[in-house]
Motif scaffolding. Structure first.
Motif, PDB file in Angstrom:
ATOM      1  N   ARG A 119      -9.898 -26.168 -31.798  1.00 30.82           N
ATOM      2  CA  ARG A 119      -9.048 -27.329 -31.521  1.00 30.82           C
ATOM      3  C   ARG A 119      -9.960 -28.519 -31.276  1.00 30.82           C
ATOM      4  O   ARG A 119     -10.853 -28.449 -30.453  1.00 30.82           O
ATOM      5  CB  ARG A 119      -8.171 -27.068 -30.290  1.00 30.82           C
ATOM      6  N   PHE A 120      -9.685 -29.613 -31.972  1.00 30.59           N
ATOM      7  CA  PHE A 120     -10.526 -30.809 -31.783  1.00 30.59           C
ATOM      8  C   PHE A 120      -9.771 -32.096 -32.095  1.00 30.59           C
ATOM      9  O   PHE A 120     -10.270 -33.177 -31.841  1.00 30.59           O
ATOM     10  CB  PHE A 120     -11.756 -30.740 -32.694  1.00 30.59           C
ATOM     11  N   ARG A 121      -8.556 -31.967 -32.595  1.00 32.18           N
ATOM     12  CA  ARG A 121      -7.807 -33.157 -33.022  1.00 32.18           C
ATOM     13  C   ARG A 121      -7.155 -33.852 -31.820  1.00 32.18           C
ATOM     14  O   ARG A 121      -6.867 -33.226 -30.808  1.00 32.18           O
ATOM     15  CB  ARG A 121      -6.725 -32.766 -34.022  1.00 32.18           C
ATOM     16  N   CYS A 122      -6.873 -35.123 -32.000  1.00 26.29           N
ATOM     17  CA  CYS A 122      -6.227 -35.892 -30.928  1.00 26.29           C
ATOM     18  C   CYS A 122      -4.921 -35.233 -30.489  1.00 26.29           C
ATOM     19  O   CYS A 122      -4.607 -35.210 -29.291  1.00 26.29           O
ATOM     20  CB  CYS A 122      -5.959 -37.321 -31.387  1.00 26.29           C
ATOM     21  N   GLU A 123      -4.171 -34.707 -31.445  1.00 23.25           N
ATOM     22  CA  GLU A 123      -2.879 -34.097 -31.116  1.00 23.25           C
ATOM     23  C   GLU A 123      -3.041 -32.895 -30.181  1.00 23.25           C
ATOM     24  O   GLU A 123      -2.077 -32.457 -29.551  1.00 23.25           O
ATOM     25  CB  GLU A 123      -2.162 -33.639 -32.389  1.00 23.25           C
ATOM     26  N   GLU A 124      -4.233 -32.360 -30.098  1.00 23.68           N
ATOM     27  CA  GLU A 124      -4.505 -31.186 -29.264  1.00 23.68           C
ATOM     28  C   GLU A 124      -5.258 -31.562 -27.989  1.00 23.68           C
ATOM     29  O   GLU A 124      -5.678 -30.695 -27.226  1.00 23.68           O
ATOM     30  CB  GLU A 124      -5.323 -30.179 -30.089  1.00 23.68           C
ATOM     31  N   CYS A 125      -5.405 -32.851 -27.751  1.00 23.10           N
ATOM     32  CA  CYS A 125      -6.238 -33.358 -26.654  1.00 23.10           C
ATOM     33  C   CYS A 125      -5.349 -33.811 -25.495  1.00 23.10           C
ATOM     34  O   CYS A 125      -4.292 -34.414 -25.692  1.00 23.10           O
ATOM     35  CB  CYS A 125      -7.071 -34.526 -27.166  1.00 23.10           C
ATOM     36  N   ALA A 126      -5.804 -33.553 -24.300  1.00 23.36           N
ATOM     37  CA  ALA A 126      -5.058 -33.928 -23.097  1.00 23.36           C
ATOM     38  C   ALA A 126      -4.943 -35.438 -22.940  1.00 23.36           C
ATOM     39  O   ALA A 126      -4.053 -35.914 -22.230  1.00 23.36           O
ATOM     40  CB  ALA A 126      -5.744 -33.331 -21.869  1.00 23.36           C
ATOM     41  N   HIS A 127      -5.791 -36.191 -23.577  1.00 22.07           N
ATOM     42  CA  HIS A 127      -5.773 -37.648 -23.429  1.00 22.07           C
ATOM     43  C   HIS A 127      -4.894 -38.346 -24.462  1.00 22.07           C
ATOM     44  O   HIS A 127      -4.737 -39.563 -24.411  1.00 22.07           O
ATOM     45  CB  HIS A 127      -7.201 -38.214 -23.540  1.00 22.07           C
ATOM     46  N   TYR A 128      -4.332 -37.578 -25.376  1.00 22.04           N
ATOM     47  CA  TYR A 128      -3.526 -38.183 -26.436  1.00 22.04           C
ATOM     48  C   TYR A 128      -2.146 -38.561 -25.915  1.00 22.04           C
ATOM     49  O   TYR A 128      -1.439 -37.728 -25.332  1.00 22.04           O
ATOM     50  CB  TYR A 128      -3.383 -37.213 -27.606  1.00 22.04           C
ATOM     51  N   ALA A 129      -1.754 -39.804 -26.112  1.00 22.12           N
ATOM     52  CA  ALA A 129      -0.433 -40.292 -25.714  1.00 22.12           C
ATOM     53  C   ALA A 129       0.450 -40.277 -26.954  1.00 22.12           C
ATOM     54  O   ALA A 129       0.438 -41.224 -27.753  1.00 22.12           O
ATOM     55  CB  ALA A 129      -0.542 -41.694 -25.145  1.00 22.12           C
ATOM     56  N   GLU A 130       1.197 -39.189 -27.106  1.00 26.06           N
ATOM     57  CA  GLU A 130       1.969 -38.981 -28.326  1.00 26.06           C
ATOM     58  C   GLU A 130       3.003 -40.083 -28.550  1.00 26.06           C
ATOM     59  O   GLU A 130       3.238 -40.492 -29.682  1.00 26.06           O
ATOM     60  CB  GLU A 130       2.647 -37.610 -28.276  1.00 26.06           C
ATOM     61  N   GLU A 131       3.629 -40.565 -27.486  1.00 22.67           N
ATOM     62  CA  GLU A 131       4.677 -41.576 -27.635  1.00 22.67           C
ATOM     63  C   GLU A 131       4.135 -42.879 -28.210  1.00 22.67           C
ATOM     64  O   GLU A 131       4.876 -43.657 -28.805  1.00 22.67           O
ATOM     65  CB  GLU A 131       5.384 -41.839 -26.295  1.00 22.67           C
TER      66      GLU A 131
ATOM     67  N   GLY B 134      -8.226 -45.179 -24.752  1.00 28.45           N
ATOM     68  CA  GLY B 134      -8.483 -46.391 -25.525  1.00 28.45           C
ATOM     69  C   GLY B 134      -9.389 -46.222 -26.727  1.00 28.45           C
ATOM     70  O   GLY B 134      -9.764 -47.216 -27.353  1.00 28.45           O
ATOM     71  N   TYR B 135      -9.697 -45.001 -27.088  1.00 29.16           N
ATOM     72  CA  TYR B 135     -10.564 -44.789 -28.249  1.00 29.16           C
ATOM     73  C   TYR B 135      -9.752 -44.781 -29.547  1.00 29.16           C
ATOM     74  O   TYR B 135      -8.567 -44.441 -29.533  1.00 29.16           O
ATOM     75  CB  TYR B 135     -11.322 -43.462 -28.122  1.00 29.16           C
ATOM     76  N   PRO B 136     -10.381 -45.130 -30.643  1.00 24.43           N
ATOM     77  CA  PRO B 136      -9.664 -45.055 -31.926  1.00 24.43           C
ATOM     78  C   PRO B 136      -9.360 -43.597 -32.282  1.00 24.43           C
ATOM     79  O   PRO B 136     -10.220 -42.733 -32.116  1.00 24.43           O
ATOM     80  CB  PRO B 136     -10.643 -45.681 -32.930  1.00 24.43           C
ATOM     81  N   VAL B 137      -8.147 -43.343 -32.741  1.00 23.91           N
ATOM     82  CA  VAL B 137      -7.746 -41.969 -33.050  1.00 23.91           C
ATOM     83  C   VAL B 137      -7.926 -41.622 -34.529  1.00 23.91           C
ATOM     84  O   VAL B 137      -7.907 -40.448 -34.893  1.00 23.91           O
ATOM     85  CB  VAL B 137      -6.281 -41.707 -32.631  1.00 23.91           C
ATOM     86  N   GLU B 138      -8.105 -42.631 -35.347  1.00 24.17           N
ATOM     87  CA  GLU B 138      -8.165 -42.387 -36.795  1.00 24.17           C
ATOM     88  C   GLU B 138      -9.199 -41.331 -37.203  1.00 24.17           C
ATOM     89  O   GLU B 138      -8.936 -40.532 -38.108  1.00 24.17           O
ATOM     90  CB  GLU B 138      -8.422 -43.686 -37.556  1.00 24.17           C
ATOM     91  N   PRO B 139     -10.360 -41.290 -36.566  1.00 24.88           N
ATOM     92  CA  PRO B 139     -11.335 -40.284 -37.017  1.00 24.88           C
ATOM     93  C   PRO B 139     -10.981 -38.848 -36.651  1.00 24.88           C
ATOM     94  O   PRO B 139     -11.554 -37.906 -37.206  1.00 24.88           O
ATOM     95  CB  PRO B 139     -12.633 -40.698 -36.300  1.00 24.88           C
ATOM     96  N   HIS B 140     -10.037 -38.666 -35.704  1.00 21.57           N
ATOM     97  CA  HIS B 140      -9.789 -37.317 -35.182  1.00 21.57           C
ATOM     98  C   HIS B 140      -8.347 -36.850 -35.336  1.00 21.57           C
ATOM     99  O   HIS B 140      -8.065 -35.670 -35.184  1.00 21.57           O
ATOM    100  CB  HIS B 140     -10.113 -37.251 -33.681  1.00 21.57           C
ATOM    101  N   ARG B 141      -7.425 -37.770 -35.577  1.00 18.92           N
ATOM    102  CA  ARG B 141      -6.005 -37.395 -35.594  1.00 18.92           C
ATOM    103  C   ARG B 141      -5.616 -36.832 -36.954  1.00 18.92           C
ATOM    104  O   ARG B 141      -5.851 -37.450 -37.985  1.00 18.92           O
ATOM    105  CB  ARG B 141      -5.135 -38.606 -35.263  1.00 18.92           C
TER     106      ARG B 141
END
Ligand code: SF4
Length: 64
Positions: free
Chosen positions: A19-31, A38-45
């Motif tokens: 698991r390494f994607r933003c969707e699997e990360c505790a810091h991801y704000a799905e809404e 505040g980091y860019p999600v494009e490289p990991h999402r």
């Protein structure tokens, strides 16, 4: 850090359920579809290792 994606990495990631994607990360704000830190999600999402030759792992990733 940019990491080349080899067949070995793909197989090991699948075998170990990496698991390494933003969707699997505790810091991801799905809404907001954004990083709570505040980091860019494009490289990991939504990254699919089967479709890329390299991946950028996030140093702030925390398993949700
Ligand atoms: S900390 Fe990194 S992996 Fe987690 S949501 Fe933010 S950008 Fe994505």
């Amino acid at each position: 850090m940019i990491t080349p994606v080899s067949d070995r990495l793909r197989h090991e990631a699948e075998r170990l359920a990496l698991r390494f994607r933003c969707e699997e990360c505790a810091h991801y704000a799905e809404e907001r579809a954004a990083c709570g830190n505040g980091y860019p999600v494009e490289p990991h999402r939504g990254v699919r290792l089967s479709e890329v030759d390299e991946v950028t792992f996030c140093k702030e990733f925390e398993l949700a």
